[in-house]
Design an enzyme around this catalytic site. Structure first.
Site, mmCIF file in Angstrom:
data_model
loop_
_atom_site.group_PDB
_atom_site.id
_atom_site.type_symbol
_atom_site.label_atom_id
_atom_site.label_comp_id
_atom_site.label_asym_id
_atom_site.label_seq_id
_atom_site.Cartn_x
_atom_site.Cartn_y
_atom_site.Cartn_z
ATOM 1 N N TYR A 161 0.833 -1.210 0.000
ATOM 2 C CA TYR A 161 0.000 0.000 0.000
ATOM 3 C C TYR A 161 0.866 1.257 0.000
ATOM 4 O O TYR A 161 0.609 2.207 -0.746
ATOM 5 C CB TYR A 161 -0.921 -0.024 1.224
ATOM 6 C CG TYR A 161 -2.097 0.912 1.109
ATOM 7 C CD1 TYR A 161 -3.129 0.654 0.213
ATOM 8 C CD2 TYR A 161 -2.189 2.052 1.905
ATOM 9 C CE1 TYR A 161 -4.222 1.499 0.111
ATOM 10 C CE2 TYR A 161 -3.283 2.907 1.809
ATOM 11 C CZ TYR A 161 -4.293 2.625 0.915
ATOM 12 O OH TYR A 161 -5.375 3.468 0.807
ATOM 13 N N LYS A 165 0.937 4.139 -2.900
ATOM 14 C CA LYS A 165 0.581 5.524 -2.597
ATOM 15 C C LYS A 165 1.758 6.477 -2.806
ATOM 16 O O LYS A 165 1.572 7.644 -3.180
ATOM 17 C CB LYS A 165 0.033 5.635 -1.174
ATOM 18 C CG LYS A 165 -1.326 4.959 -0.999
ATOM 19 C CD LYS A 165 -2.379 5.528 -1.940
ATOM 20 C CE LYS A 165 -3.750 4.928 -1.706
ATOM 21 N NZ LYS A 165 -4.773 5.477 -2.635
#
Length: 252
Positions: A161, A165
């Site tokens: 993640y 991002k």
């Protein structure tokens, strides 16, 4: 003599503007879509579950105008189909919010299929969605990418993640320079810990509500208000990056 009108910059109205929102059926995306509709924008949303879509559209239609579709953005060409459907339903696009995301864990905690799906929804759909709307947004148009503070708060269970991002953050910075001269404002919004379905099952709804009361977690509506702020700034400006975190957020 300074006039009262000179003490505050002019604000762009949202009335009549046409907005598409990915992941607009739950959490942050839903809060954004409802607020934009309440402010006079026409919205078109997507999510992958019909039941959530129905509920979100009911909320939107209580305060304004909106429609949407159920679609899995991990599928080939899915985000392009959503953008085209939104353009047709709204008769054009002035605002695009790329928000849809699925949760991801550490590299060694996920199998290959789960990693590929996370990349497809959380990264590829952002890039391909931006490509699709860049050819459709009406100047001065707005492209808002919802990132995450996970790009900067790095832990052993956040590799996938956080990597995605961080990629979105770099993409947003470069894309702003590419599309700005073409009349498209690109903004990155990076929320801190925010109450949503993505926090479950680690944080059940009752625990999330308690954290919001303790001001160690944000409400999705807090992020929506931030998006509203950047969308209503004068056309000569662009809010490049907006970081919104809980005042009393504990360390990750």
């Amino acid at each position: 003599m300074t006039k009262p009108a000179d003490t505050h910059t002019a604000r762009r109205s949202l009335t009549g503007r046409r907005a598409i929102v990915t992941g607009g059926t739950t959490g942050i995306g839903r809060a954004i879509a409802v607020l934009l509709a309440a402010e006079g924008a026409k919205v078109f949303i997507c999510g992958h579950e019909e039941a959530a879509l129905t509920e979100a559209l009911a909320d939107i239609r209580e305060v304004g105008t909106g429609d949407g579709m159920a679609i899995d953005l991990a599928g080939p060409g899915a985000v392009e189909r959503f953008v085209a459907a939104g353009e047709a339903a709204l008769d054009g696009i002035d605002i695009a919010v790329m928000n849809a995301a699925v949760a991801a864990e550490g590299l060694t905690d996920m199998d290959a299929a789960a990693i590929e799906r996370a990349i497809a929804v959380d990264f590829t759909a952002y890039l391909m969605g931006a490509k699709a709307v860049s050819e459709r947004l009406v100047p001065v148009g707005d492209l808002v990418l919802i990132g995450s503070m996970s790009a900067h708060v790095l832990g052993p269970g956040s590799t996938i993640y956080a990597g995605i991002k961080a990629g979105i953050a770099g993409f947003a910075a470069a894309l702003r320079r590419e599309l700005g001269p073409k009349g498209i404002r690109v903004s990155l919004v990076e929320p801190g810990k925010t109450g949503s379905d993505m926090q479950s099952p680690d944080l059940p709804p009752d625990e999330q509500r308690a954290m919001i009361r303790d001001e160690t977690m944000l409400r999705a509506e807090d992020i929506a208000v931030g998006v509203h702020y950047l969308l209503t700034q004068p056309s000569r400006t662009v809010v490049q990056q907006l970081v919104i975190v809980p005042r009393a957020q504990e360390g990750e």
